[in-house]
Design a protein around this motif. Structure first.
Motif, PDB file in Angstrom:
ATOM      1  N   ARG A  83      94.898  -7.134  15.410  1.00 54.12           N
ATOM      2  CA  ARG A  83      95.695  -7.878  15.213  1.00 54.12           C
ATOM      3  C   ARG A  83      96.154  -9.507  15.472  1.00 54.12           C
ATOM      4  NH1 ARG A  83      99.638  -3.479  14.620  1.00 54.12           N
ATOM      5  NH2 ARG A  83      99.361  -3.125  11.888  1.00 54.12           N
ATOM      6  N   ARG A  84      95.548  -9.644  17.024  1.00 56.44           N
ATOM      7  CA  ARG A  84      95.579 -11.041  17.682  1.00 56.44           C
ATOM      8  C   ARG A  84      94.000 -11.283  17.829  1.00 56.44           C
ATOM      9  NH1 ARG A  84      98.368  -7.664  20.663  1.00 56.44           N
ATOM     10  NH2 ARG A  84      96.481  -6.779  21.506  1.00 56.44           N
ATOM     11  N   LYS A  85      92.779 -10.624  16.213  1.00 58.09           N
ATOM     12  CA  LYS A  85      91.333 -11.097  16.529  1.00 58.09           C
ATOM     13  C   LYS A  85      91.574 -12.226  15.743  1.00 58.09           C
ATOM     14  CE  LYS A  85      89.636  -7.320  18.799  1.00 58.09           C
ATOM     15  NZ  LYS A  85      88.100  -6.419  18.547  1.00 58.09           N
ATOM     16  N   PRO A  86      90.474 -12.902  15.398  1.00 57.56           N
ATOM     17  CA  PRO A  86      89.953 -14.188  14.441  1.00 57.56           C
ATOM     18  C   PRO A  86      89.327 -13.030  13.603  1.00 57.56           C
ATOM     19  CG  PRO A  86      87.732 -14.323  16.005  1.00 57.56           C
ATOM     20  CD  PRO A  86      89.164 -12.962  17.098  1.00 57.56           C
ATOM     21  N   PRO A  87      89.340 -13.512  11.476  1.00 58.49           N
ATOM     22  CA  PRO A  87      89.065 -12.909  11.039  1.00 58.49           C
ATOM     23  C   PRO A  87      87.896 -12.606  11.124  1.00 58.49           C
ATOM     24  CG  PRO A  87      90.610 -14.629  10.136  1.00 58.49           C
ATOM     25  CD  PRO A  87      90.021 -15.110  11.634  1.00 58.49           C
ATOM     26  N   VAL A  88      86.902 -13.192  11.180  1.00 56.41           N
ATOM     27  CA  VAL A  88      85.574 -12.989  11.587  1.00 56.41           C
ATOM     28  C   VAL A  88      85.055 -12.933  13.334  1.00 56.41           C
ATOM     29  CG1 VAL A  88      82.861 -13.510  11.556  1.00 56.41           C
ATOM     30  CG2 VAL A  88      84.976 -14.717   9.533  1.00 56.41           C
ATOM     31  N   ARG A  89      85.047 -11.082  13.213  1.00 55.03           N
ATOM     32  CA  ARG A  89      85.035 -10.882  14.014  1.00 55.03           C
ATOM     33  C   ARG A  89      84.005 -10.856  15.363  1.00 55.03           C
ATOM     34  NH1 ARG A  89      89.258  -5.123  14.306  1.00 55.03           N
ATOM     35  NH2 ARG A  89      90.837  -6.408  12.857  1.00 55.03           N
ATOM     36  N   ARG A  90      82.753 -10.816  15.316  1.00 53.08           N
ATOM     37  CA  ARG A  90      81.598 -10.569  15.866  1.00 53.08           C
ATOM     38  C   ARG A  90      80.555 -11.245  16.451  1.00 53.08           C
ATOM     39  NH1 ARG A  90      82.085  -6.487  18.877  1.00 53.08           N
ATOM     40  NH2 ARG A  90      80.328  -6.032  19.338  1.00 53.08           N
ATOM     41  N   VAL A  91      81.416 -12.783  15.414  1.00 59.75           N
ATOM     42  CA  VAL A  91      80.215 -13.839  15.641  1.00 59.75           C
ATOM     43  C   VAL A  91      79.983 -14.219  17.114  1.00 59.75           C
ATOM     44  CG1 VAL A  91      79.770 -16.688  15.203  1.00 59.75           C
ATOM     45  CG2 VAL A  91      81.223 -14.630  13.895  1.00 59.75           C
ATOM     46  N   ASP A  92      78.584 -14.253  17.646  1.00 58.30           N
ATOM     47  CA  ASP A  92      77.840 -14.652  18.625  1.00 58.30           C
ATOM     48  C   ASP A  92      78.121 -13.183  20.065  1.00 58.30           C
ATOM     49  OD1 ASP A  92      76.587 -17.170  17.614  1.00 58.30           O
ATOM     50  OD2 ASP A  92      78.504 -17.879  18.676  1.00 58.30           O
ATOM     51  N   LEU A  93      79.064 -12.388  19.725  1.00 58.81           N
ATOM     52  CA  LEU A  93      78.699 -10.925  20.332  1.00 58.81           C
ATOM     53  C   LEU A  93      77.747 -10.704  20.017  1.00 58.81           C
ATOM     54  CD1 LEU A  93      82.089 -10.036  19.929  1.00 58.81           C
ATOM     55  CD2 LEU A  93      81.410 -11.571  21.177  1.00 58.81           C
ATOM     56  N   PRO A  94      76.927  -9.296  21.168  1.00 57.59           N
ATOM     57  CA  PRO A  94      75.858  -8.782  21.519  1.00 57.59           C
ATOM     58  C   PRO A  94      76.038  -7.532  19.946  1.00 57.59           C
ATOM     59  CG  PRO A  94      76.663  -8.703  23.033  1.00 57.59           C
ATOM     60  CD  PRO A  94      77.346  -9.671  22.340  1.00 57.59           C
ATOM     61  N   SER A  95      75.301  -6.912  20.016  1.00 55.62           N
ATOM     62  CA  SER A  95      75.437  -5.256  19.806  1.00 55.62           C
ATOM     63  C   SER A  95      76.064  -5.008  19.922  1.00 55.62           C
ATOM     64  CB  SER A  95      74.427  -4.862  19.017  1.00 55.62           C
ATOM     65  OG  SER A  95      73.724  -6.110  17.428  1.00 55.62           O
ATOM     66  N   PRO A  96      77.598  -3.198  20.146  1.00 55.24           N
ATOM     67  CA  PRO A  96      77.403  -2.990  20.723  1.00 55.24           C
ATOM     68  C   PRO A  96      76.343  -1.813  21.205  1.00 55.24           C
ATOM     69  CG  PRO A  96      77.842  -2.526  18.784  1.00 55.24           C
ATOM     70  CD  PRO A  96      77.578  -3.894  19.058  1.00 55.24           C
ATOM     71  N   SER A  97      76.527  -1.478  22.733  1.00 55.96           N
ATOM     72  CA  SER A  97      75.920  -0.195  22.647  1.00 55.96           C
ATOM     73  C   SER A  97      76.640   1.113  22.059  1.00 55.96           C
ATOM     74  CB  SER A  97      75.958  -0.049  24.422  1.00 55.96           C
ATOM     75  OG  SER A  97      76.684   0.524  24.324  1.00 55.96           O
ATOM     76  N   GLU A  98      75.618   2.034  22.284  1.00 52.47           N
ATOM     77  CA  GLU A  98      75.346   3.369  21.441  1.00 52.47           C
ATOM     78  C   GLU A  98      76.757   4.127  22.060  1.00 52.47           C
ATOM     79  OE1 GLU A  98      71.673   5.620  21.738  1.00 52.47           O
ATOM     80  OE2 GLU A  98      70.804   4.704  20.666  1.00 52.47           O
ATOM     81  N   LYS A  99      76.574   4.092  23.411  1.00 47.73           N
ATOM     82  CA  LYS A  99      77.632   4.924  23.543  1.00 47.73           C
ATOM     83  C   LYS A  99      79.286   4.271  23.183  1.00 47.73           C
ATOM     84  CE  LYS A  99      78.521   1.926  27.551  1.00 47.73           C
ATOM     85  NZ  LYS A  99      78.809   1.981  29.850  1.00 47.73           N
TER      86      LYS A  99
END
Length: 206
Positions: A83-99
């Motif tokens: 609820r505190r994050k922007p509508p577009v959440r993963r701009v310029d963020l790296p891909s999450p790791s498998e773990k």
């Protein structure tokens, strides 16, 4: 009962527990408190300790309940943080790791997710959500409450060519249910490909 458990835990204040792991007796008291108390009434200052408890060290009859409560609490945290994050959440963020997006395994995992109050999704519904949010499956497990359980076939079944069964679950309060509802009406093309009007977040723009 809950009052007695809470009083017993006073011997192990939260501030002290952060410096050293709770002894087994205190861990069991903490888990009992969390399993017998409505989620809304849980002491927030002890949630971190509860999430750190290793279920393997608990009596067998408490392990699945502990795992289910952990899934429920993590889901509420993701929803609250979202609820505190922007509508577009993963701009310029790296891909999450498998773990960060490991699936649960076995029929036990299916039972744990149901015990935690999650509702099941069809694979086609997950594919639709993936397309509309521009999130990978792993990103949906990180940003939202999507959880996956893989049930491997027995050796005998594998010899017959059976493959693992995959089950998907989503917490009932997850905003992605807006998209699931649209898909289930059969009108998924009625709004084109942009569902911002429905108020759901995405990982990136199309």
């Amino acid at each position: 009962m809950r009052l007695l458990l809470a009083l017993a835990l006073l011997a192990f204040p939260a501030s002290a527990a952060k410096k050293a792991q709770l002894p087994p007796t205190a861990q069991q008291l903490l888990v009992e408190l969390f399993l017998t108390t409505p989620t809304a009434d849980l002491p927030p200052e002890r949630v971190e300790e509860f999430l750190a408890v290793d279920p393997a060290g608990l009596p067998s009859e408490m392990r699945e309940g502990c795992l289910a409560k952990k899934e429920e609490l993590r889901a509420f945290k993701k929803i609250s943080d979202g609820r505190r994050k922007p509508p577009v959440r993963r701009v310029d963020l790296p891909s999450p790791s498998e773990k960060d997006c490991q699936a649960l395994e076995g029929e036990r995992g299916v039972g744990i997710m149901r015990m935690a109050g999650f509702a099941s999704l069809e694979e086609t519904e997950v594919q639709f959500i993936t397309e509309q949010t521009q999130c990978t499956e792993c990103e949906m497990m990180v940003e939202f409450t999507l959880q996956k359980v893989v049930v491997k076939p027995s050796k005998k079944a594998r010899k017959k060519g059976e493959t693992p069964k995959v089950y998907y679950f989503l917490h009932p309060k997850d905003p992605l249910w807006n998209l699931v509802a649209v898909y289930r009406t059969g009108k998924q093309n009625a709004f084109g490909t942009n569902f911002f009007g429905l108020g759901h977040p995405t990982c990136r723009l199309k």
